[in-house]
Design a protein around this motif. Structure first.
Motif, PDB file in Angstrom:
ATOM      1  N   MET A   1       0.852  -1.193   0.000  1.00 25.25           N
ATOM      2  CA  MET A   1       0.000   0.000   0.000  1.00 25.25           C
ATOM      3  C   MET A   1       0.888   1.245   0.000  1.00 25.25           C
ATOM      4  O   MET A   1       1.863   1.332   0.722  1.00 25.25           O
ATOM      5  N   ASN A   2       0.563   2.222  -0.843  1.00 29.26           N
ATOM      6  CA  ASN A   2       1.348   3.436  -0.911  1.00 29.26           C
ATOM      7  C   ASN A   2       1.199   4.257   0.357  1.00 29.26           C
ATOM      8  O   ASN A   2       0.121   4.342   0.940  1.00 29.26           O
ATOM      9  N   ALA A   3       2.281   4.877   0.785  1.00 25.34           N
ATOM     10  CA  ALA A   3       2.265   5.636   2.045  1.00 25.34           C
ATOM     11  C   ALA A   3       1.278   6.787   1.996  1.00 25.34           C
ATOM     12  O   ALA A   3       0.713   7.194   3.009  1.00 25.34           O
ATOM     13  N   ASN A   4       1.043   7.338   0.786  1.00 21.26           N
ATOM     14  CA  ASN A   4       0.112   8.456   0.671  1.00 21.26           C
ATOM     15  C   ASN A   4      -1.255   8.127   1.230  1.00 21.26           C
ATOM     16  O   ASN A   4      -1.927   8.973   1.816  1.00 21.26           O
ATOM     17  N   ALA A   5      -1.674   6.849   1.030  1.00 19.92           N
ATOM     18  CA  ALA A   5      -3.019   6.471   1.456  1.00 19.92           C
ATOM     19  C   ALA A   5      -3.191   6.585   2.961  1.00 19.92           C
ATOM     20  O   ALA A   5      -4.284   6.800   3.449  1.00 19.92           O
ATOM     21  N   GLY A   6      -2.093   6.436   3.706  1.00 21.37           N
ATOM     22  CA  GLY A   6      -2.174   6.519   5.149  1.00 21.37           C
ATOM     23  C   GLY A   6      -1.936   7.920   5.685  1.00 21.37           C
ATOM     24  O   GLY A   6      -2.134   8.172   6.868  1.00 21.37           O
ATOM     25  N   VAL A   7      -1.490   8.860   4.825  1.00 19.50           N
ATOM     26  CA  VAL A   7      -1.128  10.203   5.273  1.00 19.50           C
ATOM     27  C   VAL A   7      -2.196  11.222   4.907  1.00 19.50           C
ATOM     28  O   VAL A   7      -2.564  12.063   5.698  1.00 19.50           O
ATOM     29  N   ILE A   8      -2.714  11.136   3.698  1.00 19.63           N
ATOM     30  CA  ILE A   8      -3.685  12.104   3.219  1.00 19.63           C
ATOM     31  C   ILE A   8      -5.077  11.670   3.643  1.00 19.63           C
ATOM     32  O   ILE A   8      -5.566  10.621   3.218  1.00 19.63           O
ATOM     33  N   VAL A   9      -5.699  12.461   4.481  1.00 18.29           N
ATOM     34  CA  VAL A   9      -7.026  12.106   4.981  1.00 18.29           C
ATOM     35  C   VAL A   9      -8.029  13.157   4.513  1.00 18.29           C
ATOM     36  O   VAL A   9      -7.962  14.309   4.918  1.00 18.29           O
ATOM     37  N   PRO A  10      -8.968  12.781   3.652  1.00 16.33           N
ATOM     38  CA  PRO A  10      -9.987  13.733   3.204  1.00 16.33           C
ATOM     39  C   PRO A  10     -10.855  14.191   4.369  1.00 16.33           C
ATOM     40  O   PRO A  10     -10.925  13.524   5.406  1.00 16.33           O
ATOM     41  N   PRO A  11     -11.540  15.314   4.201  1.00 18.52           N
ATOM     42  CA  PRO A  11     -12.433  15.774   5.277  1.00 18.52           C
ATOM     43  C   PRO A  11     -13.564  14.782   5.511  1.00 18.52           C
ATOM     44  O   PRO A  11     -14.041  14.138   4.578  1.00 18.52           O
ATOM     45  N   HIS A  12     -13.963  14.664   6.773  1.00 18.23           N
ATOM     46  CA  HIS A  12     -15.089  13.794   7.103  1.00 18.23           C
ATOM     47  C   HIS A  12     -16.360  14.634   7.117  1.00 18.23           C
ATOM     48  O   HIS A  12     -16.455  15.632   7.827  1.00 18.23           O
ATOM     49  N   ILE A  13     -17.317  14.246   6.288  1.00 16.03           N
ATOM     50  CA  ILE A  13     -18.589  14.955   6.205  1.00 16.03           C
ATOM     51  C   ILE A  13     -19.597  14.220   7.081  1.00 16.03           C
ATOM     52  O   ILE A  13     -19.963  13.078   6.796  1.00 16.03           O
ATOM     53  N   GLU A  14     -20.015  14.853   8.141  1.00 15.47           N
ATOM     54  CA  GLU A  14     -20.954  14.216   9.059  1.00 15.47           C
ATOM     55  C   GLU A  14     -22.362  14.248   8.456  1.00 15.47           C
ATOM     56  O   GLU A  14     -22.874  15.301   8.084  1.00 15.47           O
ATOM     57  N   VAL A  15     -22.958  13.064   8.313  1.00 17.32           N
ATOM     58  CA  VAL A  15     -24.323  12.972   7.795  1.00 17.32           C
ATOM     59  C   VAL A  15     -25.260  12.799   8.977  1.00 17.32           C
ATOM     60  O   VAL A  15     -25.313  11.751   9.602  1.00 17.32           O
ATOM     61  N   ASP A  16     -25.966  13.857   9.291  1.00 20.63           N
ATOM     62  CA  ASP A  16     -26.875  13.831  10.443  1.00 20.63           C
ATOM     63  C   ASP A  16     -28.226  14.373   9.992  1.00 20.63           C
ATOM     64  O   ASP A  16     -28.570  15.523  10.223  1.00 20.63           O
ATOM     65  N   VAL A  17     -28.971  13.537   9.309  1.00 23.98           N
ATOM     66  CA  VAL A  17     -30.278  13.939   8.811  1.00 23.98           C
ATOM     67  C   VAL A  17     -31.336  13.041   9.444  1.00 23.98           C
ATOM     68  O   VAL A  17     -31.073  11.869   9.728  1.00 23.98           O
ATOM     69  N   PRO A  18     -32.501  13.586   9.691  1.00 22.70           N
ATOM     70  CA  PRO A  18     -33.566  12.731  10.242  1.00 22.70           C
ATOM     71  C   PRO A  18     -33.974  11.679   9.223  1.00 22.70           C
ATOM     72  O   PRO A  18     -34.173  11.981   8.040  1.00 22.70           O
ATOM     73  N   LEU A  19     -34.073  10.453   9.678  1.00 22.12           N
ATOM     74  CA  LEU A  19     -34.469   9.380   8.786  1.00 22.12           C
ATOM     75  C   LEU A  19     -35.981   9.377   8.614  1.00 22.12           C
ATOM     76  O   LEU A  19     -36.722   9.725   9.533  1.00 22.12           O
ATOM     77  N   PRO A  20     -36.455   8.993   7.439  1.00 23.28           N
ATOM     78  CA  PRO A  20     -37.910   8.981   7.226  1.00 23.28           C
ATOM     79  C   PRO A  20     -38.594   7.938   8.099  1.00 23.28           C
ATOM     80  O   PRO A  20     -38.011   6.897   8.428  1.00 23.28           O
ATOM     81  N   LEU A  21     -39.820   8.215   8.450  1.00 24.71           N
ATOM     82  CA  LEU A  21     -40.586   7.261   9.239  1.00 24.71           C
ATOM     83  C   LEU A  21     -40.983   6.069   8.369  1.00 24.71           C
ATOM     84  O   LEU A  21     -41.190   6.217   7.154  1.00 24.71           O
ATOM     85  N   PRO A  22     -41.091   4.892   8.949  1.00 22.13           N
ATOM     86  CA  PRO A  22     -41.526   3.724   8.172  1.00 22.13           C
ATOM     87  C   PRO A  22     -42.919   3.954   7.605  1.00 22.13           C
ATOM     88  O   PRO A  22     -43.774   4.564   8.256  1.00 22.13           O
TER      89      PRO A  22
END
Length: 347
Positions: A1-22
């Motif tokens: 595995m290339n070292a870049n994959a362990g160093v470069i971390v993209p931003p984490h987008i938090e998904v916090d949306v109300p889920l639809p009711l059943p």
């Protein structure tokens, strides 16, 4: 595995949306009424119903009974493009409708509800993803089909889980470095399998992310003669317990060919409809989402897929909030990586 994959971390987008009711549960007489009404409407409007594997069984059954189709997102779009119907009804989530529209711009594409979305799509907003990609102009941008039309327009390639390994292996052998988005689990699985130089966007599917390793081990102990089938959007520790790892279509084929009579399945339980058709003598067991740290937000069934119901299908031609529109400029750009995907499959 290339070292870049362990160093470069993209931003984490938090998904916090109300889920639809059943949705409310229909009586048998209501189901029968809506089924007959929808069958008549499909004929009157020269429309075809195209459903994803993760929709509820009654939707999949209706698609098959009316000459429509059930499949994964790529298969759905290809079927719609080839079908003679003037109107495509896409029972799934919004990105599937967008993909169908891009591949069939001359057709009307409608959905039971445009509010059916996807946590992977929500977790990969176009501006943030595009800004991140701009930092690495030397990398090939590969995005999962579970993304908006705008994100696809920013990509060099679009893939589905059924061809992800083959495409990344192909690009890696050409010496290309990859930005992968949005599913981190699928990206990690592909990275491990191919050794490709990949930067992984940190998105996840709320259904597959909930499968729990310890609870799965307990289920395996309870059913020691069962095979374990896992979708690669699942966490890596769950994938490591699998006998078979694959896309929805690949897992269905595996259910047919495996000698085990019991199958523990770690993907959306909507797949059971087609899997049981393919392997009628097999016992299907859903992999657990309960256990330490579990929230069971989806309980192995996408809450947005559940929004596709007979009731909103029955009124689909009466409403003005059902049609998919894609900006022509975005569609033109998104068509390029989508055609690469289709051409790669058909080569």
């Amino acid at each position: 595995m290339n070292a870049n994959a362990g160093v470069i971390v993209p931003p984490h987008i938090e998904v916090d949306v109300p889920l639809p009711l059943p949705p409310r549960k229909l009586s048998k007489s209501e189901q029968s009424h809506y089924q007959e009404l929808i069958k008549r409407l499909l004929l009157e409007h020269n429309a075809v119903l195209i459903a994803h594997y993760y929709t509820d069984p009654e939707i999949q059954a209706l698609a098959e009974a009316t000459g429509g189709f059930v499949g994964d997102s790529l298969e759905m779009a290809k079927f719609g493009a080839k079908h003679s119907a003037d109107t495509l009804i896409i029972a799934g989530v919004k990105f599937m409708g967008e993909t169908a529209k891009i591949l069939s711009p001359e057709k009307r594409v409608i959905m039971p509800t445009l509010e059916a979305t996807c946590s992977l799509d929500l977790g990969c907003p176009e501006k943030e993803f595009s800004d991140f990609c701009d930092q690495f102009p030397d990398r090939t941008v590969v995005v999962y089909a579970n993304t908006s039309a705008a994100v696809k327009a920013r990509a060099d390639w679009v893939i589905t889980s059924s061809i992800a390994l083959d495409v990344i292996d192909y690009l890696d052998k050409r010496g290309e470095k990859i930005i992968w988005g949005p599913d981190r689990h699928l990206g990690h699985y592909i990275q491990q399998k191919t050794g490709a130089d990949m930067i992984l966007w940190q998105g996840h599917c709320i259904v597959h992310d909930e499968f729990k390793t310890q609870a799965l081990k307990q289920t395996m102990q309870q059913h020691p003669d069962a095979a374990v089938l896992v979708h690669p959007e699942s966490p890596k520790d769950v994938i490591q317990l699998a006998d078979v790892v694959g896309s929805t279509s690949q897992l269905i084929k595996a259910a047919q060919s495996l000698e085990q009579e019991k199958l523990i399945v770690a993907t959306d339980k909507g797949i059971f409809f087609k899997m049981q058709q393919a392997a009628p003598n097999k016992t299907l067991i859903i992999a657990p989402t309960a256990g330490e740290g579990a929230t069971c937000r989806s309980c192995a069934h996408c809450p947005w897929m559940k929004m596709n119901v007979l009731e909103n299908l029955a009124t689909i031609f009466e409403r003005n909030d059902v049609e998919i529109h894609v900006d022509p400029t975005v569609a033109e750009k998104a068509l390029i990586p989508l055609k690469k995907m289709v051409d790669f499959v058909n080569r």
